[in-house]
Design an enzyme around this catalytic site. Structure first.
Site, PDB file in Angstrom:
ATOM      1  N   ASN A   9      19.222 -13.208 -20.301  1.00  0.00           N
ATOM      2  CA  ASN A   9      18.279 -12.360 -19.575  1.00  0.00           C
ATOM      3  C   ASN A   9      19.091 -11.312 -18.814  1.00  0.00           C
ATOM      4  O   ASN A   9      19.754 -11.644 -17.833  1.00  0.00           O
ATOM      5  CB  ASN A   9      17.466 -13.232 -18.604  1.00  0.00           C
ATOM      6  CG  ASN A   9      16.551 -12.423 -17.711  1.00  0.00           C
ATOM      7  OD1 ASN A   9      16.382 -11.218 -17.900  1.00  0.00           O
ATOM      8  ND2 ASN A   9      15.952 -13.088 -16.718  1.00  0.00           N
ATOM      9  N   LYS A  11      17.968  -8.942 -17.095  1.00  0.00           N
ATOM     10  CA  LYS A  11      17.272  -8.477 -15.877  1.00  0.00           C
ATOM     11  C   LYS A  11      17.338  -6.945 -15.812  1.00  0.00           C
ATOM     12  O   LYS A  11      17.284  -6.295 -16.847  1.00  0.00           O
ATOM     13  CB  LYS A  11      17.866  -9.157 -14.643  1.00  0.00           C
ATOM     14  CG  LYS A  11      17.912 -10.690 -14.809  1.00  0.00           C
ATOM     15  CD  LYS A  11      18.249 -11.435 -13.558  1.00  0.00           C
ATOM     16  CE  LYS A  11      18.242 -12.941 -13.855  1.00  0.00           C
ATOM     17  NZ  LYS A  11      18.478 -13.750 -12.680  1.00  0.00           N
ATOM     18  N   HIS A  93       9.150 -15.455 -14.798  1.00  0.00           N
ATOM     19  CA  HIS A  93      10.440 -15.640 -14.124  1.00  0.00           C
ATOM     20  C   HIS A  93      10.219 -15.630 -12.613  1.00  0.00           C
ATOM     21  O   HIS A  93       9.369 -14.888 -12.113  1.00  0.00           O
ATOM     22  CB  HIS A  93      11.403 -14.527 -14.545  1.00  0.00           C
ATOM     23  CG  HIS A  93      12.816 -14.795 -14.137  1.00  0.00           C
ATOM     24  ND1 HIS A  93      13.249 -14.614 -12.846  1.00  0.00           N
ATOM     25  CD2 HIS A  93      13.873 -15.257 -14.840  1.00  0.00           C
ATOM     26  CE1 HIS A  93      14.529 -14.962 -12.778  1.00  0.00           C
ATOM     27  NE2 HIS A  93      14.933 -15.350 -13.968  1.00  0.00           N
ATOM     28  N   GLU A  95      11.754 -14.263 -10.336  1.00  0.00           N
ATOM     29  CA  GLU A  95      11.894 -12.932  -9.728  1.00  0.00           C
ATOM     30  C   GLU A  95      10.606 -12.121  -9.894  1.00  0.00           C
ATOM     31  O   GLU A  95      10.262 -11.319  -9.021  1.00  0.00           O
ATOM     32  CB  GLU A  95      13.111 -12.209 -10.338  1.00  0.00           C
ATOM     33  CG  GLU A  95      14.414 -12.833  -9.829  1.00  0.00           C
ATOM     34  CD  GLU A  95      15.592 -12.715 -10.783  1.00  0.00           C
ATOM     35  OE1 GLU A  95      15.524 -11.960 -11.757  1.00  0.00           O
ATOM     36  OE2 GLU A  95      16.601 -13.413 -10.527  1.00  0.00           O
ATOM     37  N   GLU A 163      14.237 -23.188 -14.197  1.00  0.00           N
ATOM     38  CA  GLU A 163      15.187 -22.411 -13.410  1.00  0.00           C
ATOM     39  C   GLU A 163      14.929 -22.653 -11.921  1.00  0.00           C
ATOM     40  O   GLU A 163      14.053 -22.009 -11.330  1.00  0.00           O
ATOM     41  CB  GLU A 163      15.026 -20.914 -13.707  1.00  0.00           C
ATOM     42  CG  GLU A 163      15.262 -20.549 -15.153  1.00  0.00           C
ATOM     43  CD  GLU A 163      15.694 -19.089 -15.312  1.00  0.00           C
ATOM     44  OE1 GLU A 163      16.660 -18.863 -16.026  1.00  0.00           O
ATOM     45  OE2 GLU A 163      15.075 -18.214 -14.696  1.00  0.00           O
ATOM     46  N   GLY A 169      21.596 -16.884  -9.697  1.00  0.00           N
ATOM     47  CA  GLY A 169      22.460 -15.836  -9.169  1.00  0.00           C
ATOM     48  C   GLY A 169      23.211 -16.239  -7.912  1.00  0.00           C
ATOM     49  O   GLY A 169      23.783 -15.395  -7.230  1.00  0.00           O
ATOM     50  N   SER A 209      22.827 -19.966 -12.882  1.00  0.00           N
ATOM     51  CA  SER A 209      24.286 -19.963 -12.761  1.00  0.00           C
ATOM     52  C   SER A 209      24.986 -20.740 -13.871  1.00  0.00           C
ATOM     53  O   SER A 209      25.996 -21.411 -13.620  1.00  0.00           O
ATOM     54  CB  SER A 209      24.696 -20.490 -11.379  1.00  0.00           C
ATOM     55  OG  SER A 209      24.160 -19.665 -10.358  1.00  0.00           O
TER      56      SER A 209
HETATM   57  P1  13P Z   1      21.981 -16.421 -13.392  1.00  0.00           P
HETATM   58  O1  13P Z   1      22.529 -17.027 -14.672  1.00  0.00           O
HETATM   59  O2  13P Z   1      22.572 -15.078 -13.102  1.00  0.00           O
HETATM   60  O3  13P Z   1      22.014 -17.378 -12.269  1.00  0.00           O
HETATM   61  O4  13P Z   1      20.421 -16.122 -13.689  1.00  0.00           O
HETATM   62  C1  13P Z   1      19.631 -17.117 -14.228  1.00  0.00           C
HETATM   63  C2  13P Z   1      18.330 -16.529 -14.597  1.00  0.00           C
HETATM   64  O5  13P Z   1      17.534 -16.178 -13.749  1.00  0.00           O
HETATM   65  C3  13P Z   1      18.041 -16.347 -16.033  1.00  0.00           C
HETATM   66  O6  13P Z   1      16.720 -15.992 -16.250  1.00  0.00           O
END
Ligand code: 13P
Length: 253
Positions: A9, A11, A93, A95, A163, A169, A209
């Site tokens: 992803n 983002k 997601h 976010e 997640e 992150g 992560s």
């Molecule tokens: P990270 O791998 O950067 O922690 O992000 C995970 C994520 O949100 C994947 O959709």
């Protein structure tokens, strides 16, 4: 047997110059023994599809609207993603739930639209740190599963990504025990709702992560069928060893 899936992803990251990372991935993983997916920003989807045309690496979006078309300025429909050559879409997601106040009902409607358009819906669930500390993790995940997954779900058109918000992150990763507990719970819920056939065929990804150093340990956990990777999917050199770890886990299982 569920085929493993390594999904990236990107983002809100990536410009045309970064498409060289996809070329490198295709070159490094010709003949991959796991499914590969990258979800770049909308602006790069068509170009990414062209680059990966003769490779097994698939391209997906990061959101879609629940409607097929209409007066929704700034939105993208599932059919548009399909038309651009995408095969999948990430939905719900954390976010998007946080930045756009998406609730599970929205996610379910989007997932249904994705299914109707012939896209694989990767439906995300996850608890916040406060919810985990209050020992509410399984209640939260259970509620998100019930409301976010449409009745149209099958093993072919749906993937669930667990997640934990606090691991995204942050460099913090859930422990294998924490991941195993939630993934086993998700599997049981899917089997209860959809029956053993469908319930056992939906793939479950862990996200939060994931990187080279922890991938093998995570992929050894029961009911982990792959990963949804954020930061470490942006560069071929970071994502490639994660793919290799998943291939090794697939071979061992
Ligand atoms: P990270 O791998 O950067 O922690 O992000 C995970 C994520 O949100 C994947 O959709």
């Amino acid at each position: 047997m569920r085929r493993k899936l390594a999904a990236g992803n990107w983002k809100m990251n990536g410009a045309r110059a970064d498409l060289t990372q996809l070329q490198a991935l295709c070159a490094a993983h010709d003949g991959a023994t796991v499914d590969l997916l990258i979800c770049p920003p909308f602006t790069l989807i068509a170009a990414a599809v062209d680059i990966c045309a003769s490779h097994a690496l698939r391209i997906g979006g990061q959101d879609c609207h629940a409607a097929a078309a209409g007066a929704h300025t700034g939105d993208i429909s599932a059919a548009m993603l399909k038309d651009a050559g995408a095969d999948a879409v990430i939905l719900g997601h954390s976010e998007r739930r946080a930045d756009h106040a998406e609730i599970s009902d929205d996610v379910r409607n989007k997932a249904r639209a994705a299914h109707e358009a012939g896209l694989l819906a990767i439906i995300c669930v996850g608890e916040s740190l406060a919810e985990r500390e209050a020992q509410n993790t399984l209640d939260i995940i259970g509620g998100q599963l019930s409301s976010s997954i449409p009745d149209t779900a099958t093993g072919e058109n749906t993937v669930i990504a667990y997640e934990p918000c606090w691991a995204i992150g942050t460099g913090l990763t859930a422990t294998p025990d924490q991941i195993g507990e939630v993934h086993d719970f998700i599997r049981a819920r899917l089997e209860k709702r959809f029956g053993a056939g469908v319930g056992r065929s939906v793939r479950l990804l862990y996200g939060g992560s994931v990187k080279t150093g922890n991938a093998a340990e995570i992929f050894a956990v029961s009911n982990v069928d792959g990963a949804l990777v954020g930061g470490a999917s942006l560069k071929c050199d970071d994502f490639s060893p994660i793919i290799s770890a998943l291939e090794a886990a697939a071979k061992a299982s």
